[in-house]
Scaffold this motif. Structure first.
Motif, PDB file in Angstrom:
ATOM      1  N   ASP A  12      -7.150  -7.166  -1.998  1.00 47.35           N
ATOM      2  CA  ASP A  12      -6.044  -7.676  -1.188  1.00 47.35           C
ATOM      3  C   ASP A  12      -6.664  -8.372   0.017  1.00 47.35           C
ATOM      4  OD1 ASP A  12      -3.799  -8.226   0.268  1.00 47.35           O
ATOM      5  OD2 ASP A  12      -3.100  -6.153   0.432  1.00 47.35           O
ATOM      6  N   LYS A  13      -6.875  -9.686  -0.106  1.00 49.48           N
ATOM      7  CA  LYS A  13      -7.522 -10.438   0.962  1.00 49.48           C
ATOM      8  C   LYS A  13      -6.592 -10.545   2.167  1.00 49.48           C
ATOM      9  CE  LYS A  13      -7.753 -14.953   1.697  1.00 49.48           C
ATOM     10  NZ  LYS A  13      -7.752 -15.034   3.173  1.00 49.48           N
ATOM     11  N   PRO A  14      -7.066 -10.177   3.350  1.00 48.86           N
ATOM     12  CA  PRO A  14      -6.233 -10.361   4.535  1.00 48.86           C
ATOM     13  C   PRO A  14      -6.282 -11.801   5.036  1.00 48.86           C
ATOM     14  CG  PRO A  14      -8.310  -9.336   5.153  1.00 48.86           C
ATOM     15  CD  PRO A  14      -8.335  -9.503   3.658  1.00 48.86           C
ATOM     16  N   ALA A 205      -0.449  -4.693  -6.758  1.00 41.95           N
ATOM     17  CA  ALA A 205      -0.420  -3.239  -6.882  1.00 41.95           C
ATOM     18  C   ALA A 205      -1.777  -2.668  -7.278  1.00 41.95           C
ATOM     19  CB  ALA A 205       0.637  -2.818  -7.898  1.00 41.95           C
ATOM     20  N   GLN A 206      -2.632  -3.473  -7.922  1.00 46.01           N
ATOM     21  CA  GLN A 206      -3.960  -3.028  -8.344  1.00 46.01           C
ATOM     22  C   GLN A 206      -5.022  -3.243  -7.271  1.00 46.01           C
ATOM     23  OE1 GLN A 206      -3.632  -5.774 -11.813  1.00 46.01           O
ATOM     24  NE2 GLN A 206      -4.450  -4.074 -13.005  1.00 46.01           N
ATOM     25  N   ALA A 207      -4.655  -3.928  -6.203  1.00 48.16           N
ATOM     26  CA  ALA A 207      -5.654  -4.419  -5.261  1.00 48.16           C
ATOM     27  C   ALA A 207      -6.100  -3.362  -4.255  1.00 48.16           C
ATOM     28  CB  ALA A 207      -5.106  -5.630  -4.519  1.00 48.16           C
ATOM     29  N   ALA A 208      -7.375  -3.429  -3.910  1.00 51.91           N
ATOM     30  CA  ALA A 208      -7.948  -2.587  -2.865  1.00 51.91           C
ATOM     31  C   ALA A 208      -7.946  -3.363  -1.559  1.00 51.91           C
ATOM     32  CB  ALA A 208      -9.385  -2.200  -3.230  1.00 51.91           C
ATOM     33  N   ALA A 209      -7.602  -2.690  -0.475  1.00 48.32           N
ATOM     34  CA  ALA A 209      -7.647  -3.322   0.842  1.00 48.32           C
ATOM     35  C   ALA A 209      -9.097  -3.625   1.211  1.00 48.32           C
ATOM     36  CB  ALA A 209      -7.018  -2.409   1.883  1.00 48.32           C
ATOM     37  N   LEU A 210      -9.293  -4.721   1.929  1.00 51.38           N
ATOM     38  CA  LEU A 210     -10.654  -5.086   2.304  1.00 51.38           C
ATOM     39  C   LEU A 210     -11.281  -4.022   3.198  1.00 51.38           C
ATOM     40  CD1 LEU A 210     -12.586  -7.422   1.743  1.00 51.38           C
ATOM     41  CD2 LEU A 210     -11.890  -8.422   3.928  1.00 51.38           C
ATOM     42  N   ALA A 211     -10.481  -3.384   4.025  1.00 51.10           N
ATOM     43  CA  ALA A 211     -10.997  -2.308   4.883  1.00 51.10           C
ATOM     44  C   ALA A 211     -11.509  -1.144   4.052  1.00 51.10           C
ATOM     45  CB  ALA A 211      -9.906  -1.839   5.842  1.00 51.10           C
ATOM     46  N   GLU A 212     -10.865  -0.890   2.931  1.00 50.35           N
ATOM     47  CA  GLU A 212     -11.297   0.174   2.022  1.00 50.35           C
ATOM     48  C   GLU A 212     -12.671  -0.145   1.443  1.00 50.35           C
ATOM     49  OE1 GLU A 212      -9.498   2.476  -1.959  1.00 50.35           O
ATOM     50  OE2 GLU A 212      -8.542   0.658  -1.198  1.00 50.35           O
TER      51      GLU A 212
END
Length: 301
Positions: A12-14, A205-212
């Motif tokens: 999940d690109k911010p 829904a499958q995406a990981a946050a960049l902070a993660e």
């Protein structure tokens, strides 16, 4: 250190970071040898960025040109040179359009259309990105190309903003779509916000946050986010090779229909996914049209 599993990592690109910046961070934080993405997302935009890890970079071709879905905000009355919120204002007009006129304009653009790529884009001319030429005062216009707008729906009207959703073919510029809508409505427009909600088979829904991801120091297996290549390619017909044939495949030996059955003629695919008896992906084959053989696309160890 555990060897990194090859696969797909949906990020999940911010807003405020380039797609290349995301790839560099992913590669560094999960200690990958290779990372690539399947379709640039503008720095001002957010949402799904599909990253291929290690051996999965070899299957990126199957995702680059897939359909994309977005939710976006159109700002009526203001045109910018980049067609989005990051550009310089080139014109401003009063907004007097009705909601019915807006919905009618949106309906007009559904289906196959010709679109002129923006001069501020990552497309290249003689090896130089167009946005670099435009910033140096030498804008270069590429020819219009065919795209398909599968869905274009107004979600809310709060003038001068229009919130909308779109599903379109790969290569579509949503900011150009916004500028075109503004011209159709006679007041100009630019794209104020853009969120990619899906890219091919991959969703937000499958995406990981960049902070993660930034908090990692090694393989991301514990995140539960890595998608195996075999799973990611589920839309390609599959054949299970017996142990003898699997060995032939792993060594790139010629194959015939006596080794691997051809997909059904109406299957709609020129590709074949080959797995071993343990359902591990070992190759992608191109089905020859002129005879009963196959060409190797990728072989995986």
């Amino acid at each position: 250190m555990q060897k990194l599993t090859s696969g797909i990592l949906v990020v999940d690109k911010p807003e405020g970071i380039t797609s290349a910046g995301v790839v560099a961070l992913v590669k560094r934080r999960i200690h990958a040898d290779k990372v690539g993405h399947c379709g640039t997302l503008d720095p001002f935009a957010s949402g799904v960025l599909v990253c291929c890890i290690n051996q999965a970079t070899r299957i990126s071709r199957f995702f680059l040109h897939g359909d994309k879905s977005y939710e976006a905000v159109l700002r009526l009355g203001v045109e910018t040179d980049t067609q989005d919120v990051t550009g310089k204002i080139v014109s401003a007009s009063p907004v007097t359009v009705t909601e019915d006129a807006i919905r009618s304009a949106f309906d007009t653009l559904v289906g196959p259309v010709r679109q002129q790529p923006p001069v501020y884009s990552a497309l290249k001319h003689e090896g130089v990105p167009l946005y670099k030429l435009a910033r140096s005062g030498r804008p270069m216009q590429k020819p219009a190309r065919d795209i398909v707008i599968h869905r274009l729906s107004v979600l809310a009207v709060d003038l001068p903003d229009v919130h909308f959703g779109v599903t379109c073919s790969g290569g579509t510029y949503v900011r150009t779509l916004a500028a075109d809508l503004g011209r159709m409505l006679g007041c100009g427009a630019h794209l104020r916000k853009l969120v990619r909600t899906a890219s091919g088979p991959f969703t937000l829904a499958q995406a990981a946050a960049l902070a993660e991801i930034a908090s990692l120091d090694g393989p991301p297996a514990e995140m539960g986010r890595m998608i195996e290549m075999n799973e990611a390619l589920a839309f390609i017909p599959k054949q299970t090779a017996d142990p003898r044939t699997a060995e032939k495949v792993r060594h790139g030996m010629p194959l015939t229909e006596s080794d691997i059955r051809r997909p059904e003629p109406d299957g709609g695919s020129d590709w074949l996914r080959v797995v071993d008896p343990d359902d591990r992906l070992i190759a992608i084959l191109a089905v020859k049209k002129e005879n009963s053989g196959y060409n190797y696309c990728c072989v995986f160890n």
